[in-house]
Design a protein around this motif. Structure first.
Motif, PDB file in Angstrom:
ATOM      1  N   GLY A  77      37.876  25.534  45.712  1.00 15.96           N
ATOM      2  CA  GLY A  77      38.341  25.296  44.346  1.00 15.96           C
ATOM      3  C   GLY A  77      37.121  25.022  43.484  1.00 15.96           C
ATOM      4  N   GLN A  78      36.807  25.941  42.566  1.00 15.19           N
ATOM      5  CA  GLN A  78      35.565  25.822  41.787  1.00 15.19           C
ATOM      6  C   GLN A  78      35.799  26.375  40.389  1.00 15.19           C
ATOM      7  OE1 GLN A  78      32.690  27.664  40.541  1.00 15.19           O
ATOM      8  NE2 GLN A  78      31.649  25.687  40.343  1.00 15.19           N
ATOM      9  N   GLU A  79      34.992  25.899  39.430  1.00 15.62           N
ATOM     10  CA  GLU A  79      35.183  26.302  38.032  1.00 15.62           C
ATOM     11  C   GLU A  79      35.176  27.817  37.837  1.00 15.62           C
ATOM     12  OE1 GLU A  79      31.860  25.585  35.448  1.00 15.62           O
ATOM     13  OE2 GLU A  79      33.081  25.479  33.643  1.00 15.62           O
ATOM     14  N   THR A  80      34.200  28.495  38.435  1.00 18.58           N
ATOM     15  CA  THR A  80      34.027  29.927  38.139  1.00 18.58           C
ATOM     16  C   THR A  80      34.189  30.837  39.351  1.00 18.58           C
ATOM     17  OG1 THR A  80      31.643  29.880  38.520  1.00 18.58           O
ATOM     18  CG2 THR A  80      32.400  29.401  36.272  1.00 18.58           C
ATOM     19  N   CYS A  81      34.204  30.276  40.561  1.00 15.68           N
ATOM     20  CA  CYS A  81      34.257  31.098  41.777  1.00 15.68           C
ATOM     21  C   CYS A  81      35.637  30.988  42.430  1.00 15.68           C
ATOM     22  CB  CYS A  81      33.204  30.638  42.784  1.00 15.68           C
ATOM     23  SG  CYS A  81      31.531  30.640  42.132  1.00 15.68           S
ATOM     24  N   GLY A  82      36.075  32.041  43.100  1.00 13.52           N
ATOM     25  CA  GLY A  82      37.328  31.984  43.842  1.00 13.52           C
ATOM     26  C   GLY A  82      38.537  31.843  42.923  1.00 13.52           C
ATOM     27  N   GLN A  86      26.670  30.181  47.382  1.00 20.43           N
ATOM     28  CA  GLN A  86      27.071  29.304  48.496  1.00 20.43           C
ATOM     29  C   GLN A  86      28.573  29.394  48.783  1.00 20.43           C
ATOM     30  OE1 GLN A  86      26.821  25.060  47.785  1.00 20.43           O
ATOM     31  NE2 GLN A  86      27.395  25.252  45.658  1.00 20.43           N
ATOM     32  N   TYR A  87      29.376  29.540  47.722  1.00 21.00           N
ATOM     33  CA  TYR A  87      30.835  29.547  47.928  1.00 21.00           C
ATOM     34  C   TYR A  87      31.307  30.836  48.591  1.00 21.00           C
ATOM     35  CZ  TYR A  87      30.608  25.657  44.679  1.00 21.00           C
ATOM     36  OH  TYR A  87      30.298  24.474  44.078  1.00 21.00           O
ATOM     37  N   TYR A  88      30.594  31.932  48.349  1.00 17.10           N
ATOM     38  CA  TYR A  88      30.997  33.219  48.905  1.00 17.10           C
ATOM     39  C   TYR A  88      30.432  33.442  50.302  1.00 17.10           C
ATOM     40  CZ  TYR A  88      32.146  33.985  44.021  1.00 17.10           C
ATOM     41  OH  TYR A  88      32.656  33.854  42.761  1.00 17.10           O
ATOM     42  N   LEU A  89      29.244  32.866  50.566  1.00 19.99           N
ATOM     43  CA  LEU A  89      28.604  33.096  51.866  1.00 19.99           C
ATOM     44  C   LEU A  89      29.045  32.074  52.910  1.00 19.99           C
ATOM     45  CD1 LEU A  89      25.002  33.982  50.601  1.00 19.99           C
ATOM     46  CD2 LEU A  89      26.765  35.560  51.410  1.00 19.99           C
ATOM     47  N   ALA A 141      43.323  41.226  43.598  1.00 22.47           N
ATOM     48  CA  ALA A 141      42.057  40.572  43.213  1.00 22.47           C
ATOM     49  C   ALA A 141      41.766  39.399  44.137  1.00 22.47           C
ATOM     50  CB  ALA A 141      42.137  40.100  41.758  1.00 22.47           C
ATOM     51  N   LEU A 142      42.732  38.508  44.290  1.00 24.26           N
ATOM     52  CA  LEU A 142      42.492  37.305  45.100  1.00 24.26           C
ATOM     53  C   LEU A 142      42.282  37.655  46.571  1.00 24.26           C
ATOM     54  CD1 LEU A 142      44.919  34.782  43.383  1.00 24.26           C
ATOM     55  CD2 LEU A 142      42.423  34.663  43.487  1.00 24.26           C
ATOM     56  N   THR A 143      42.954  38.686  47.040  1.00 27.29           N
ATOM     57  CA  THR A 143      42.771  39.083  48.442  1.00 27.29           C
ATOM     58  C   THR A 143      41.348  39.604  48.672  1.00 27.29           C
ATOM     59  OG1 THR A 143      45.111  39.657  48.530  1.00 27.29           O
ATOM     60  CG2 THR A 143      43.734  40.510  50.303  1.00 27.29           C
ATOM     61  N   LEU A 144      40.810  40.269  47.663  1.00 24.08           N
ATOM     62  CA  LEU A 144      39.431  40.772  47.785  1.00 24.08           C
ATOM     63  C   LEU A 144      38.396  39.653  47.714  1.00 24.08           C
ATOM     64  CD1 LEU A 144      39.187  44.031  45.656  1.00 24.08           C
ATOM     65  CD2 LEU A 144      38.844  43.792  48.107  1.00 24.08           C
ATOM     66  N   ASN A 145      38.730  38.560  47.053  1.00 22.78           N
ATOM     67  CA  ASN A 145      37.726  37.519  46.854  1.00 22.78           C
ATOM     68  C   ASN A 145      37.313  36.921  48.199  1.00 22.78           C
ATOM     69  OD1 ASN A 145      36.586  34.755  46.088  1.00 22.78           O
ATOM     70  ND2 ASN A 145      36.806  35.785  44.113  1.00 22.78           N
ATOM     71  N   ARG A 146      35.996  36.831  48.413  1.00 20.46           N
ATOM     72  CA  ARG A 146      35.497  36.349  49.708  1.00 20.46           C
ATOM     73  C   ARG A 146      35.887  34.906  50.018  1.00 20.46           C
ATOM     74  NH1 ARG A 146      31.641  38.567  52.765  1.00 20.46           N
ATOM     75  NH2 ARG A 146      30.936  36.471  53.303  1.00 20.46           N
ATOM     76  N   THR A 147      36.276  34.143  49.004  1.00 20.56           N
ATOM     77  CA  THR A 147      36.683  32.762  49.276  1.00 20.56           C
ATOM     78  C   THR A 147      38.140  32.697  49.750  1.00 20.56           C
ATOM     79  OG1 THR A 147      37.457  32.337  47.032  1.00 20.56           O
ATOM     80  CG2 THR A 147      35.128  31.900  47.464  1.00 20.56           C
TER      81      THR A 147
END
Ligand code: NAD
Ligand code: G6P
Ligand code: MN
Length: 445
Positions: free
Chosen positions: A112-117, A269-272, A413-419
């Motif tokens: 849960g982040q401001e701009t990621c995921g 960091q959030y994606y890796l 979109a959300l399924t593609l997101n690495r988070t």
């Protein structure tokens, strides 16, 4: 040349009640030689936030820049008429909604982040509508104004603006994180960050520095990497930073150990490492809580104190000088054709030659009176190409989900997101976010 030869400009700050406004105003007062200003208008939809910061602004300018007109308003016509530059930094839904963006996914064991995921996704769907309205309003009152946008999630906002206003040539989306990083690298080698000629590629909050040339043409990146690998990494303004930002910068060492080619943007960091970061984030106390008791509290209390004392001379209300300085320097480079290099977002169109032309890439560009002139990157290697294409697909589907009010595209979109990755988790978090964002999102069908 001297300031007398430069035309004085009119600026409106949209989101004038932002926690960053005092820092930007302070930078304006200290950079009047670089960017001579005739008038600054602060505009916000929240009268209370605006008047506290606006009354502080009047005192600051009376003391530091008495020749500059300063005012604040919640009236669009007053805000947008006769303007040369719009600095935009709004937060649709405020910290109340940012908290939900962070806590709803975390409670489902997703970043849960401001701009990621999913948090960035939710914020994106809220920001686009207000940003479209802002662009239309600005164009109605000031057709030729430059719009410099910092509103997050800047990646989604930039792509949406490019898609919705494809013929616009005077909207520039920018993020201060590359400058924050450049200043932090520079400190490691006792160098002046402004002298770096960086090369950088990626998407916003999803990119890498590939070279850091000094004024003699020497790439200082190998030296900087060694220092980070041996001694860790801290932000240049570490003493002002909350723990979460110190933890974030420290992760650069880990990223570099695993992927030693380039220096990463901290948001990677959030994606890796989504699982590791998830284990470190607390769903009951997120960045929003930290900002509320930290930056927001300090800014508003200090502005109120200044207004009561009727002087700002004994005060330091500025957070992160890099942010305000960058906004002023970027505007000056455009207004006065200085052709300075900054990392900004532009439509790809072959800059990174082996990814889609329609991506909004973040790269180094020279900023002139005609806007950004990006430097070519060329082809990127498989690992980075794979990551960026995946993230671009996520961003594009997010924007299309908004434009088409499409539940399916939102889920894709959300399924593609690495988070996220897992489609059942994507559906679960999407349904929870739809419920929380009823007042802001289009109805997804
Ligand atoms: P904040 O909530 O303190 O400030 C945002 C202000 O915008 C508020 O006063 C709010 O009332 C106002 N606002 C909301 N909707 C508006 C609208 N439609 N029109 C005009 N004003 C509106 O938040 P903050 O932490 O100070 O951040 C402000 C924005 O700047 C956020 O989008 C944040 O993510 C962004 N930001 C971006 C960068 C970057 O590098 N790109 C850096 C810092 C902050
Ligand atoms: C960095 C990012 C911005 C972000 C800002 C503040 O500068 O580039 O996009 O808005 O940090 O984040 P915070 O969590 O402190 O509000
Ligand atoms: Mn940013």
């Amino acid at each position: 040349m001297t300031k007398t030869t430069k035309r004085k400009i009119n600026i409106v700050l949209v989101g004038g009640g932002s926690t960053w406004t005092p820092g930007i105003l302070k930078s304006m007062t200290t950079h009047l030689d670089l960017l001579p200003i005739n008038r600054v208008m602060l505009y916000d939809i929240d009268e209370q936030r605006q008047s506290i910061i606006g009354d502080f602004a009047k005192i600051l300018f009376r003391e530091e820049a008495p020749d500059v007109e300063i005012d604040y308003t919640t009236d669009k016509e007053k805000a947008y008429s006769n303007v040369d530059f719009v600095f935009c930094q709004m937060r649709t839904g405020g910290f109340t909604m940012r908290e939900k963006d962070e806590k709803i996914p975390l409670n489902l064991e997703i970043i849960g982040q401001e701009t990621c995921g999913p948090g960035g996704f939710a914020y994106g769907l809220r920001s686009i509508r207000d940003m479209v309205e802002m662009v239309k309003d600005v164009r109605y009152y000031s057709p030729d104004a430059w719009i410099l946008n910092y509103t997050n999630p800047a990646a989604i906002v930039a792509l949406a603006m490019d898609k919705i206003f494809p013929n616009e040539t005077r909207i520039l989306n920018i993020c201060d994180q590359p400058v924050n990083l450049l200043r932090s690298y520079a400190k490691l080698i006792n160098y002046d960050a402004r002298k770096f000629e960086p090369t950088y590629f990626g998407l916003n909050h999803f990119g890498w520095f590939t070279h850091l040339y000094d004024e003699f043409g020497i790439d200082r990146m190998p030296e900087i990497k060694e220092i980070v690998l041996n001694g860790g990494f801290r932000p240049v303004d570490a003493e002002q930073r909350d723990q979460s930002w110190l933890d974030t910068y420290a992760m650069v060492e880990d990223i570099l150990r695993d992927f030693p080619d380039y220096l990463p943007n901290t948001y990677l960091q959030y994606y890796l490492y989504p699982e590791y970061k998830l284990s470190k984030l607390d769903p009951n106390y997120t960045r929003t809580d930290e900002v509320r008791v930290g930056r927001e509290k300090k800014v508003f209390e200090e502005c109120q104190r200044i207004v009561e004392n009727d002087t700002a001379r004994d005060s330091h209300v500025v957070h992160n000088d890099a942010h305000g300085d960058m906004m002023i320097e970027v505007a000056a480079s455009i207004a006065h054709n200085l052709r300075k290099t900054y990392v900004v977002m532009v439509r790809n169109n072959g800059i990174i030659s082996n990814i889609s032309d329609d991506a909004m890439v973040e790269v180094a560009a020279s900023l002139s009176i005609n806007g950004p002139q990006p430097y070519a990157v060329g082809p990127i290697e498989t690992f980075y190409k794979g990551l960026i294409e995946n993230q671009h697909a996520y961003e594009k589907l997010t924007v299309e989900a908004f434009i088409e009010s499409s539940y399916t595209k939102a889920l894709q979109a959300l399924t593609l997101n690495r988070t996220v990755v897992d489609a059942k988790k994507a559906r679960e978090v999407l349904d929870a976010l739809i419920e929380a964002n009823k007042d802001y999102w289009p109805e997804l069908k």
